[in-house]
Design a protein around this motif. Structure first.
Motif, mmCIF file in Angstrom:
data_model
loop_
_atom_site.group_PDB
_atom_site.id
_atom_site.type_symbol
_atom_site.label_atom_id
_atom_site.label_comp_id
_atom_site.label_asym_id
_atom_site.label_seq_id
_atom_site.Cartn_x
_atom_site.Cartn_y
_atom_site.Cartn_z
ATOM 1 N N GLU A 1 30.845 39.350 45.912
ATOM 2 C CA GLU A 1 31.623 40.530 45.523
ATOM 3 C C GLU A 1 32.460 40.302 44.275
ATOM 4 N N GLY A 2 32.308 39.164 43.654
ATOM 5 C CA GLY A 2 32.955 38.919 42.372
ATOM 6 C C GLY A 2 34.451 38.682 42.431
ATOM 7 N N LEU A 3 34.957 38.127 43.514
ATOM 8 C CA LEU A 3 36.377 37.793 43.581
ATOM 9 C C LEU A 3 36.599 36.497 42.819
ATOM 10 N N THR A 4 37.322 36.589 41.750
ATOM 11 C CA THR A 4 37.543 35.433 40.880
ATOM 12 C C THR A 4 39.037 35.140 40.776
ATOM 13 N N GLU A 5 39.326 33.989 40.228
ATOM 14 C CA GLU A 5 40.713 33.616 39.969
ATOM 15 C C GLU A 5 41.325 34.538 38.916
ATOM 16 N N GLN A 6 40.493 35.053 38.034
ATOM 17 C CA GLN A 6 40.983 35.985 37.006
ATOM 18 C C GLN A 6 41.498 37.262 37.673
ATOM 19 N N LEU A 7 40.733 37.804 38.630
ATOM 20 C CA LEU A 7 41.178 38.993 39.362
ATOM 21 C C LEU A 7 42.457 38.687 40.134
ATOM 22 N N LYS A 8 42.524 37.505 40.708
ATOM 23 C CA LYS A 8 43.713 37.101 41.458
ATOM 24 C C LYS A 8 44.945 37.088 40.550
ATOM 25 N N ALA A 9 44.766 36.634 39.303
ATOM 26 C CA ALA A 9 45.887 36.571 38.365
ATOM 27 C C ALA A 9 46.244 37.955 37.821
ATOM 28 N N GLU A 10 45.226 38.786 37.555
ATOM 29 C CA GLU A 10 45.469 40.091 36.937
ATOM 30 C C GLU A 10 45.944 41.136 37.944
ATOM 31 N N ASN A 11 45.341 41.140 39.118
ATOM 32 C CA ASN A 11 45.677 42.156 40.108
ATOM 33 C C ASN A 11 45.716 41.508 41.500
ATOM 34 N N PRO A 12 46.804 40.819 41.825
ATOM 35 C CA PRO A 12 46.869 40.096 43.096
ATOM 36 C C PRO A 12 46.766 40.993 44.327
ATOM 37 N N THR A 13 47.285 42.207 44.236
ATOM 38 C CA THR A 13 47.225 43.112 45.384
ATOM 39 C C THR A 13 45.785 43.463 45.722
ATOM 40 N N GLU A 14 44.997 43.809 44.722
ATOM 41 C CA GLU A 14 43.592 44.128 44.951
ATOM 42 C C GLU A 14 42.843 42.908 45.478
ATOM 43 N N TRP A 15 43.154 41.718 44.923
ATOM 44 C CA TRP A 15 42.503 40.495 45.362
ATOM 45 C C TRP A 15 42.791 40.225 46.843
ATOM 46 N N VAL A 16 44.055 40.407 47.250
ATOM 47 C CA VAL A 16 44.439 40.187 48.651
ATOM 48 C C VAL A 16 43.739 41.190 49.560
ATOM 49 N N GLN A 17 43.664 42.448 49.140
ATOM 50 C CA GLN A 17 42.978 43.462 49.949
ATOM 51 C C GLN A 17 41.514 43.100 50.162
ATOM 52 N N LYS A 18 40.857 42.727 49.092
ATOM 53 C CA LYS A 18 39.444 42.367 49.200
ATOM 54 C C LYS A 18 39.248 41.091 50.018
ATOM 55 N N MET A 19 40.123 40.118 49.815
ATOM 56 C CA MET A 19 39.998 38.863 50.555
ATOM 57 C C MET A 19 40.260 39.083 52.047
ATOM 58 N N ASN A 20 41.215 39.925 52.381
ATOM 59 C CA ASN A 20 41.463 40.235 53.794
ATOM 60 C C ASN A 20 40.251 40.911 54.424
ATOM 61 N N ASN A 21 39.612 41.803 53.662
ATOM 62 C CA ASN A 21 38.401 42.459 54.148
ATOM 63 C C ASN A 21 37.292 41.446 54.382
ATOM 64 N N ILE A 22 37.130 40.527 53.464
ATOM 65 C CA ILE A 22 36.104 39.489 53.580
ATOM 66 C C ILE A 22 36.386 38.602 54.790
ATOM 67 N N ARG A 23 37.625 38.183 54.958
ATOM 68 C CA ARG A 23 37.984 37.324 56.101
ATOM 69 C C ARG A 23 37.760 38.050 57.423
ATOM 70 N N SER A 24 38.034 39.331 57.443
ATOM 71 C CA SER A 24 37.814 40.114 58.655
ATOM 72 C C SER A 24 36.328 40.180 59.009
ATOM 73 N N ARG A 25 35.491 40.426 57.998
ATOM 74 C CA ARG A 25 34.041 40.477 58.243
ATOM 75 C C ARG A 25 33.499 39.115 58.666
ATOM 76 N N ALA A 26 33.998 38.052 58.050
ATOM 77 C CA ALA A 26 33.563 36.710 58.417
ATOM 78 C C ALA A 26 33.980 36.393 59.861
ATOM 79 N N SER A 27 35.178 36.801 60.256
ATOM 80 C CA SER A 27 35.644 36.585 61.625
ATOM 81 C C SER A 27 34.751 37.306 62.625
#
Length: 124
Positions: free
Chosen positions: A88-114
């Motif tokens: 899904e293209g989650l990069t460190e650049q996205l984390k630095a530029e838009n941390p809120t969006e990165w956290v939302q996407k990462m939480n979604n990914i962790r939920s699906r993995a769980s």
């Protein structure tokens, strides 16, 4: 001299009132850590698969089963999170530029993995 039935059966017994009860012990198991995934598997076995739980417990294999599930679940979870994030293209650049969006996407990914870990290992 004839042996009593208790001598013939072997083992040791403890008197409880009028009854002799055998002194039973479980085999010792190696100590391995059981984390959150192992605890969830234990709860699931106790609630939904009581016979399997009792069989593992009395054979002395419960702890090693839970530790194996813990290791496998942790490995699967981390691998899935990494794969989903790359796909899904989650990069460190996205984390630095838009941390809120990165956290939302990462939480979604962790939920699906769980959910995948639950379906494939914990509730299997």
């Amino acid at each position: 001299m004839a042996k009593t039935i208790f001598e013939q059966m072997g083992g040791t017994y403890t008197m409880q009132g009028d009854y002799r009860l055998p002194d039973l012990t479980l085999p010792t198991e190696e100590e391995r850590p059981i984390g959150v995934w192992g605890q969830r598997r234990l709860r699931y076995l106790k609630q939904h698969h009581k016979i399997l739980y009792c069989n593992l417990l009395t054979s002395g294999k419960l702890h090693s089963h839970l530790a194996d599930v813990e290791e496998e679940a942790q490995s699967l979870f981390l691998r899935l999170v990494k794969e989903y994030a790359e796909r899904e293209g989650l990069t460190e650049q996205l984390k630095a530029e838009n941390p809120t969006e990165w956290v939302q996407k990462m939480n979604n990914i962790r939920s699906r993995a769980s959910e995948t870990v639950y379906a494939d290992l914990i509730f299997a």
